[in-house]
Scaffold this motif. Sequence first.
Motif, mmCIF file in Angstrom:
data_model
loop_
_atom_site.group_PDB
_atom_site.id
_atom_site.type_symbol
_atom_site.label_atom_id
_atom_site.label_comp_id
_atom_site.label_asym_id
_atom_site.label_seq_id
_atom_site.Cartn_x
_atom_site.Cartn_y
_atom_site.Cartn_z
ATOM 1 N N ASN A 197 0.922 5.806 6.260
ATOM 2 C CA ASN A 197 -0.032 5.154 5.573
ATOM 3 C C ASN A 197 1.400 3.737 5.495
ATOM 4 O OD1 ASN A 197 -2.122 6.339 5.316
ATOM 5 N ND2 ASN A 197 -0.911 7.999 4.576
ATOM 6 N N VAL A 198 0.266 2.512 4.598
ATOM 7 C CA VAL A 198 0.801 0.748 4.564
ATOM 8 C C VAL A 198 1.002 0.475 3.197
ATOM 9 C CG1 VAL A 198 2.105 -1.355 5.089
ATOM 10 C CG2 VAL A 198 2.219 0.898 6.792
ATOM 11 N N VAL A 199 1.932 0.172 2.739
ATOM 12 C CA VAL A 199 1.122 -0.358 1.181
ATOM 13 C C VAL A 199 1.865 -2.182 1.280
ATOM 14 C CG1 VAL A 199 1.026 -1.028 -0.746
ATOM 15 C CG2 VAL A 199 0.422 1.083 0.027
ATOM 16 N N VAL A 200 1.055 -3.084 1.131
ATOM 17 C CA VAL A 200 0.804 -4.440 1.165
ATOM 18 C C VAL A 200 1.494 -5.241 0.051
ATOM 19 C CG1 VAL A 200 1.035 -6.680 2.097
ATOM 20 C CG2 VAL A 200 0.807 -4.485 3.351
ATOM 21 N N PHE A 201 2.112 -5.690 -0.922
ATOM 22 C CA PHE A 201 2.355 -6.092 -2.550
ATOM 23 C C PHE A 201 2.390 -7.538 -2.337
ATOM 24 C CE2 PHE A 201 3.631 -2.206 -3.918
ATOM 25 C CZ PHE A 201 2.915 -1.791 -5.247
ATOM 26 N N GLY A 202 1.143 -8.173 -3.129
ATOM 27 C CA GLY A 202 1.194 -10.041 -2.901
ATOM 28 C C GLY A 202 0.638 -9.635 -1.372
#
Length: 338
Positions: A147-152
């Motif tokens: 799982n990956v999160v991209v902030f911005g």
Amino acid sequence: MRAADYINPGEIGFRTDATRPAPQRGEVLVAVKACGICGSDLHMYRDDSYREKLVRKTSEGYEVPGHEFSGTIAELGEGVENWTIGQRVVGVTGMGGGMADFVTVPDNPFQLVAIPDDVTWDEAATTEPLADGLQMVRKAAVREGENVVVFGVGIIGLGVIQALRARGIKAGNVIAVDVHAARLEKALAIGATHVVNARDGDVFEAVAAICGTEEGYPGKSARVSVVFDCAGYIKHMKGPPPLETALRLIDLSGGRIVCFGGYEGAMTIDMGPLIEKQPIIMGSNGYASEELVEALDLMRKGTVDRTTLISHRAPIEQVAEAFEIQASPEAVKVILTF
């Protein structure tokens, strides 16, 4: 020569009397066709951050921003032999200067690369931010199912999502986090599986609801293996900095956090999870030279669509208005044209 002139935070002018630069030994002169307004340019525009790195002074004392642009080679400096006049190129400068009719660029593969015939000027002006995304994805080494999160999800964060998809990485959930609805909609369109608007509530809880949680760290941890922080720290940002939330989200084994977003000064965050979870935190600045070429090749083949990320275009004469647009919620990428 026409040129933008950064004066003070919130104040940028347009000049018609700037002196055309001359290429020195080992440099080329590029006649600019398109130049992007970068997130780092916006940091400077808000509070002078990184000013010394983002502008190039003319002989008149004008301070010209712009470091991601496309154009044609207009003149060769002494010792340059592998380029020809009129050749289409992407230029990346280390000290601004691209928001002008002409700019000098060193002849090296990190700052000058040929544009394939099927790539437009506007697309080519987004090469550098896509190459940045390709490097971040390479550094993070995302594995299948993670799982990956991209902030911005401005042009950089969206480029990370495009890079993940273009390289065929079969990640688990790819979650985009931002405060602007237009950018979150674009993230879904190019490959994010979920979006979280940070204005709507607690980001940790929203991401944990998608990915699940695991015990072992006080207060629980989300099942997120990789976080790309493309937001950094903006002084007017509400809530904790993204890096603090990333440390809360990251899982308990082998987590990686890649930091790219700029920082408008010092910030205070809770570093407790860093010790308990032992993630790898790495910075990412720029790209490998071959990733500039890869970015252009992905555009040429249609593997990524960069035109969909260009939300606004403006002639260089309207540079002041263009910066205001880039700072607005509805903008993704503003391109200045010549």
